[in-house]
Design an enzyme around this catalytic site. Structure first.
Site, mmCIF file in Angstrom:
data_model
loop_
_atom_site.group_PDB
_atom_site.id
_atom_site.type_symbol
_atom_site.label_atom_id
_atom_site.label_comp_id
_atom_site.label_asym_id
_atom_site.label_seq_id
_atom_site.Cartn_x
_atom_site.Cartn_y
_atom_site.Cartn_z
ATOM 1 N N ASP A 146 3.921 -3.532 0.214
ATOM 2 C CA ASP A 146 4.275 -2.810 1.372
ATOM 3 C C ASP A 146 4.998 -3.398 2.292
ATOM 4 O O ASP A 146 5.818 -3.062 3.130
ATOM 5 C CB ASP A 146 2.809 -2.580 2.045
ATOM 6 C CG ASP A 146 2.032 -1.443 1.158
ATOM 7 O OD1 ASP A 146 2.723 -0.739 0.399
ATOM 8 O OD2 ASP A 146 1.156 -1.859 0.756
ATOM 9 N N HIS B 190 -3.902 -7.651 -1.242
ATOM 10 C CA HIS B 190 -4.004 -6.335 -1.983
ATOM 11 C C HIS B 190 -5.338 -6.066 -2.510
ATOM 12 O O HIS B 190 -5.742 -7.025 -2.995
ATOM 13 C CB HIS B 190 -2.931 -6.220 -3.177
ATOM 14 C CG HIS B 190 -2.500 -4.813 -3.594
ATOM 15 N ND1 HIS B 190 -3.630 -4.199 -4.202
ATOM 16 C CD2 HIS B 190 -1.762 -3.853 -3.010
ATOM 17 C CE1 HIS B 190 -3.117 -2.543 -4.499
ATOM 18 N NE2 HIS B 190 -1.971 -2.700 -3.943
#
Length: 443
Positions: free
Chosen positions: A363, A306
């Site tokens: 995600d 991330h």
């Protein structure tokens, strides 16, 4: 006494204040720099620029910390629903029983769309992207709810927030139904927020869809964990638009457009697309992981790592458990979901990824949950928008209530041509922008 930083420009030293947030984040306040020196700062992509002071969300990417209004996300996810978390994010405190019941009532009362709005869905082609419909219809909402133009106290802001949060799921479900040629389903008065959305998505006139408790919990967590995430692209867009004193619905509609970009809201879509490519190639997971580690292969591992978190994304830990519970209960025979599970296990046990802190992010697991629930791929980003709505509303509210607020107006460093001369039209000779069509020489 406040801390001071010194900047030397053209032989002159200027003092600029250093400010410190409540979590001890420090920033050099250069808001008066241009007025004093004539200089601006350049920071492409705003990666090192604090655009505002905000009291909504705190992230420490190195430590893997996410807090809404100072409360750890783990506590909120373990004890709250999406609706309660939304109220916390928007109004800055945990709701009382009365607050919670009143807001839930407002969400229920405002779930219907005006019948004239329903006609707008017929104007979109069946292949229209759901995010295009969502953005347009949110803007249209303000025409049917003109009181949002005057949301300037807590009561009117709460009502406007409830109208937007309630109707956005109705719009989302209606856009999906329209795209597959099924009749739009009305919301039910007896269902909670998440259950009502799933009802509108999957019920048909001859059969009501009844989600299980595990399904409702998984979607609740998905929405709750996406409720806000500091100054990302879409949230910053909402603040930019709100700074012009645009109404809540117009500002959040702009947030939808920013989220639509694949670099922002499309990460969970990319996860499913990656799994589909693995399946189609016939490659096993170990071979795919080997190719990911080979920089020359060009193969990427989507849904891992991330930009903000240099540690485990705290949201992914929560969603991982929800995903495992959901898959165990539903007993779905889906090779993509099996691949996703195997890929996560392979990466988590591989030193290459562990050493680089490339852990599955929110995600990765959100894509798996949405697919398991039957949400189509083109609706994934819409689901993200429904979840992020409380954060957008909270940031709109923060801008709206700032007595010192002024319109956002970034500066630039101009790098274009200098002192160009006007050329008469008949003397302009440039290479054509487009090739001639059909050999006619005409475009």
């Amino acid at each position: 006494m406040s801390e001071i930083s010194r900047i030397e420009l053209d032989g002159t030293t200027y003092e600029v204040p250093i400010i410190e947030g409540t979590e001890h984040e420090k920033a050099i306040d250069i808001s008066g720099l241009r007025a004093k020196t004539g200089y601006i700062t350049l920071d492409d992509g705003y990666g090192n620029t604090g655009s505002c002071k905000s009291a909504i969300t705190y992230i420490d990417g190195d430590a893997g910390i996410l807090r809404y209004r100072g409360i750890p996300i783990e506590d909120i996810a373990g004890r709250s629903s999406f609706v309660e978390a939304a109220w916390l994010v928007i109004f800055g405190r945990l709701p009382t029983i009365e607050d919670r019941e009143r807001f839930a009532h407002l969400l229920t009362e405002n779930s219907m769309l005006d019948e004239n709005m329903r006609k707008h869905f017929d104007g979109f082609p069946t292949f229209a992207p759901p995010m295009a419909i969502l953005s347009a219809m949110i803007n249209t909402l303000s025409a049917h709810n003109d009181d949002v133009w005057h949301a300037d106290d807590e009561e009117s802001v709460e009502r406007a927030a409830a109208v937007l949060m309630s109707k956005v799921r109705t719009i989302a479900a209606a856009s999906y139904k329209s795209s597959i040629g099924e009749p739009i389903v009305y919301p039910r008065y007896d269902l909670k927020y998440v259950e009502n959305f799933l009802h509108m998505m999957f019920s048909v006139p001859y059969r009501n869809y009844e989600p299980t408790e595990t399904e409702s919990k998984a979607l609740n967590l998905f929405l709750l964990l996406h409720a806000d995430h500091e100054q990302n692209c879409s949230t910053s867009t909402v603040r930019m638009v709100a700074s012009s004193e645009a109404n809540m619905f117009a500002s959040c509609s702009a947030g939808v457009c920013a989220l639509w970009g694949p670099l922002h809201g499309g990460a969970n879509v990319a996860v499913i697309e990656m799994l589909e490519k693995i399946r189609e190639s016939g490659m096993d997971v170990k071979e795919y992981v080997r190719k990911v580690k080979d920089k020359e292969s060009g193969v990427k591992l989507m849904g891992f790592g991330h930009r903000v978190y240099r540690n485990f994304d705290p949201r992914s830990k929560i969603l991982r458990e929800a995903a495992e519970d959901l898959l165990e209960e539903m007993k779905i025979e889906d090779p993509l979901l099996d691949l996703g599970h195997d890929l996560a296990e392979a990466a988590l046990s591989d030193d290459y990824f562990v050493e680089r802190k490339l852990y599955p992010n929110v995600d990765f697991y959100s894509g798996i949950i949405l697919r398991a629930l039957g949400i189509p791929l083109n609706m994934f980003t819409v689901m993200f928008a429904i979840g992020r709505m409380p954060g957008w509303i909270a940031n709109w509210k923060e801008i709206h209530e700032d007595p010192k607020g002024r319109i956002y107006r970034p500066r630039q460093v101009y790098v274009g041509p200098v002192d160009q001369k006007w050329v008469p039209r008949e003397d302009r000779k440039y290479a054509p922008l487009l090739p001639p069509k059909n050999g006619t020489g005409k475009h």
